[in-house]
Design an enzyme around this catalytic site. Structure first.
Site, PDB file in Angstrom:
ATOM      1  N   LYS A 229      -0.474  55.309  30.923  1.00  0.00           N
ATOM      2  CA  LYS A 229      -0.535  56.768  30.925  1.00  0.00           C
ATOM      3  C   LYS A 229      -1.292  57.275  29.689  1.00  0.00           C
ATOM      4  O   LYS A 229      -1.275  56.649  28.630  1.00  0.00           O
ATOM      5  CB  LYS A 229       0.875  57.368  30.973  1.00  0.00           C
ATOM      6  CG  LYS A 229       1.671  57.156  29.716  1.00  0.00           C
ATOM      7  CD  LYS A 229       2.904  58.065  29.648  1.00  0.00           C
ATOM      8  CE  LYS A 229       3.652  57.791  28.347  1.00  0.00           C
ATOM      9  NZ  LYS A 229       4.779  58.648  28.080  1.00  0.00           N
TER      10      LYS A 229
ATOM     11  N   LYS B  76       9.822  51.919  22.206  1.00  0.00           N
ATOM     12  CA  LYS B  76       9.392  52.299  20.862  1.00  0.00           C
ATOM     13  C   LYS B  76       9.888  51.309  19.826  1.00  0.00           C
ATOM     14  O   LYS B  76       9.149  50.953  18.914  1.00  0.00           O
ATOM     15  CB  LYS B  76       9.850  53.717  20.522  1.00  0.00           C
ATOM     16  CG  LYS B  76       8.978  54.731  21.243  1.00  0.00           C
ATOM     17  CD  LYS B  76       9.259  56.159  20.868  1.00  0.00           C
ATOM     18  CE  LYS B  76       8.242  57.051  21.577  1.00  0.00           C
ATOM     19  NZ  LYS B  76       8.709  58.446  21.691  1.00  0.00           N
TER      20      LYS B  76
ATOM     21  N   LYS C  69      -0.114  60.826  23.627  1.00  0.00           N
ATOM     22  CA  LYS C  69      -0.453  61.281  22.277  1.00  0.00           C
ATOM     23  C   LYS C  69      -0.438  60.126  21.301  1.00  0.00           C
ATOM     24  O   LYS C  69      -1.254  60.045  20.405  1.00  0.00           O
ATOM     25  CB  LYS C  69       0.576  62.327  21.805  1.00  0.00           C
ATOM     26  CG  LYS C  69       0.339  63.708  22.376  1.00  0.00           C
ATOM     27  CD  LYS C  69       1.452  64.698  22.000  1.00  0.00           C
ATOM     28  CE  LYS C  69       2.400  64.905  23.155  1.00  0.00           C
ATOM     29  NZ  LYS C  69       3.276  66.096  23.024  1.00  0.00           N
TER      30      LYS C  69
HETATM   31  P1  TYM Z   1       6.296  65.264  25.807  1.00  0.00           P
HETATM   32  O1  TYM Z   1       6.110  66.234  24.686  1.00  0.00           O
HETATM   33  O2  TYM Z   1       6.046  63.818  25.542  1.00  0.00           O
HETATM   34  O3  TYM Z   1       5.388  65.654  27.025  1.00  0.00           O
HETATM   35  C1  TYM Z   1       5.348  66.970  27.523  1.00  0.00           C
HETATM   36  C2  TYM Z   1       5.195  66.955  29.040  1.00  0.00           C
HETATM   37  O4  TYM Z   1       3.984  66.305  29.430  1.00  0.00           O
HETATM   38  C3  TYM Z   1       4.272  65.315  30.405  1.00  0.00           C
HETATM   39  N1  TYM Z   1       3.305  64.218  30.254  1.00  0.00           N
HETATM   40  C4  TYM Z   1       2.496  63.766  31.223  1.00  0.00           C
HETATM   41  N2  TYM Z   1       2.352  64.137  32.507  1.00  0.00           N
HETATM   42  C5  TYM Z   1       1.412  63.498  33.242  1.00  0.00           C
HETATM   43  N3  TYM Z   1       0.632  62.507  32.759  1.00  0.00           N
HETATM   44  C6  TYM Z   1       0.751  62.090  31.475  1.00  0.00           C
HETATM   45  N4  TYM Z   1      -0.028  61.126  31.002  1.00  0.00           N
HETATM   46  C7  TYM Z   1       1.712  62.730  30.640  1.00  0.00           C
HETATM   47  N5  TYM Z   1       2.087  62.583  29.354  1.00  0.00           N
HETATM   48  C8  TYM Z   1       3.059  63.508  29.121  1.00  0.00           C
HETATM   49  C9  TYM Z   1       5.689  64.879  30.118  1.00  0.00           C
HETATM   50  O5  TYM Z   1       6.269  64.269  31.235  1.00  0.00           O
HETATM   51  C10 TYM Z   1       6.329  66.197  29.753  1.00  0.00           C
HETATM   52  O6  TYM Z   1       6.692  66.910  30.916  1.00  0.00           O
HETATM   53  N6  TYM Z   1      11.210  64.554  26.096  1.00  0.00           N
HETATM   54  C11 TYM Z   1      10.157  65.530  26.373  1.00  0.00           C
HETATM   55  C12 TYM Z   1      10.363  66.882  25.706  1.00  0.00           C
HETATM   56  C13 TYM Z   1      11.654  67.539  26.042  1.00  0.00           C
HETATM   57  C14 TYM Z   1      12.034  68.081  27.302  1.00  0.00           C
HETATM   58  C15 TYM Z   1      13.343  68.616  27.123  1.00  0.00           C
HETATM   59  C16 TYM Z   1      11.400  68.183  28.543  1.00  0.00           C
HETATM   60  C17 TYM Z   1      12.700  67.749  25.194  1.00  0.00           C
HETATM   61  N7  TYM Z   1      13.707  68.387  25.828  1.00  0.00           N
HETATM   62  C18 TYM Z   1      14.015  69.227  28.179  1.00  0.00           C
HETATM   63  C19 TYM Z   1      12.089  68.796  29.588  1.00  0.00           C
HETATM   64  C20 TYM Z   1      13.370  69.308  29.407  1.00  0.00           C
HETATM   65  C21 TYM Z   1       8.851  64.957  25.874  1.00  0.00           C
HETATM   66  O7  TYM Z   1       8.821  64.176  24.955  1.00  0.00           O
HETATM   67  O8  TYM Z   1       7.747  65.458  26.442  1.00  0.00           O
END
Ligand code: TYM
Length: 331
Positions: free
Chosen positions: A194, A112, A197
């Site tokens: 991937k 980032k 968003k």
């Molecule tokens: P976030 O909000 O970016 O994404 C949410 C979930 O979606 C999954 N994901 C994907 N899986 C498959 N293919 C893709 N292209 C793809 N894009 C996103 C992510 O792996 C995630 O599971 N840091 C985390 C949020 C978080 C969290 C936590 C997760 C905060 N605290 C504690 C687990 C446990 C995040 O930014 O996810």
């Protein structure tokens, strides 16, 4: 039952198909077997400067999408991270266990900032807050997509370090629950990256809340390759492989079976069928979302009761942690 936990950031109005297939589908499956905690990571979302009204709206919409996707708030605790203030407190303890160099090596921060994003200190300490989220609930498993693997590794390191310094029995070392195949849904226009968003173009994304005609159109114009054979081969045919994965997870058909069914047929047929499968899955989802958004008071009530359940666990963990690290109890 053993506990599991996962969260998503409310950084957009709609989740995308990667969030759904990589994570949410597994959350729904696992809630039968585990004591599940699912939350909207609104504190994490503060690392991205956002209009306050927009953040509030996205937070509720994200929670509603968990329910529309099949999370049952009767069984699973569904809550907002900020409603359980212990997350920030344990995050601080995690910051104090993390080396500066160690945090500097986290790839999401490096990526980032390399892209010129104006980084705040919250973005730097993001993984330590995430570790706190997980360790707070003694989670045995954390169902996430592939992109979260490094965050889970630092979480495991921090739990082990905490236990070494402050005594065994302190924190549970969690295992990632990352399902091969669906853990990385790719961008439709750029199938070697991937779906994301922030990183994907509108044509590369499938938003769960998008108009079905638009979804079908994006799938029909997905980038494939110059061959004509429908075959799963991530190296040489990333676009086609991505479409096969999407079809397979949503229709419950094995990839080999799909390859057989599409033998001798062109990419046009594949895209048309994938579009149908996606639209069929999202139609009831969107209907449920409309009902949920129609009753914001009920949604807030669900979040309040989820936070009450989560707080019971969080308060117990924090009492244990405060004692172990040597903080004097408030009399
Ligand atoms: P976030 O909000 O970016 O994404 C949410 C979930 O979606 C999954 N994901 C994907 N899986 C498959 N293919 C893709 N292209 C793809 N894009 C996103 C992510 O792996 C995630 O599971 N840091 C985390 C949020 C978080 C969290 C936590 C997760 C905060 N605290 C504690 C687990 C446990 C995040 O930014 O996810």
């Amino acid at each position: 039952a053993p506990r599991i936990l996962s969260g998503m950031q409310p950084t957009s109005d709609s989740l995308h198909l990667g969030n759904y297939l990589g994570a949410l589908v597994n959350w729904v499956k696992l809630q039968d077997e585990f004591d599940a905690y699912y939350f909207v990571a609104d504190l994490h979302a503060l690392t991205v400067p956002t209009d306050p009204a927009v953040l509030r709206d996205r937070t509720r919409k994200t929670a509603a999408q968990f329910i529309a996707g099949g999370v049952d708030p009767e069984r699973s605790a569904l809550f907002c991270q900020s409603h359980v203030t212990e997350h920030a407190e344990l995050g601080w303890v995690m910051n104090c266990l993390t080396g500066f160099g160690e945090a500097s090596r986290m790839t999401q921060f490096k990526d980032k900032t390399a892209k010129g994003q104006n980084a705040n200190v919250g973005l730097f300490t993001y993984p330590m807050l995430m570790a706190a989220d997980i360790l707070m609930y003694d989670a045995a498993y954390v169902p996430v997509g592939e992109d979260q693997r490094q965050h889970l590794e630092i979480t495991r390191d921090l739990a082990e370090r905490f236990n070494t310094r402050f005594g065994e029995g302190g924190l549970v070392v969690p295992e990632p629950y990352i399902v091969k195949g669906s853990a990385k849904i790719q961008d439709l226009q750029d199938p070697t990256s991937k779906m994301s968003k922030t990183g994907s173009s509108p044509k590369g994304l499938i938003d769960l809340m998008q108009d079905p005609a638009k979804i079908a159109k994006n799938i029909r114009s997905a980038v494939t390759d110059t061959e004509a054979e429908v075959r799963y081969d991530v190296e040489n045919k990333p676009g086609v492989s991505n479409l096969l994965v999407i079809h397979s997870v949503l229709s419950g058909t094995r990839i080999e079976e799909l390859e057989r069914a599409f033998a001798g047929r062109g990419y046009g047929d594949l895209k048309k069928e994938v579009a149908d499968v996606v639209v069929d899955a999202l139609t009831p989802f969107q209907k449920r979302m409309a009902e949920l958004l129609d009753d914001p008071a009920e949604l807030d009530r669900i979040l309040a009761s989820g936070a009450d359940r989560a707080r019971v666990v969080a308060q117990a963990t924090m009492a244990r942690v405060r004692d172990l690290v040597g903080l004097v109890p408030a009399a």
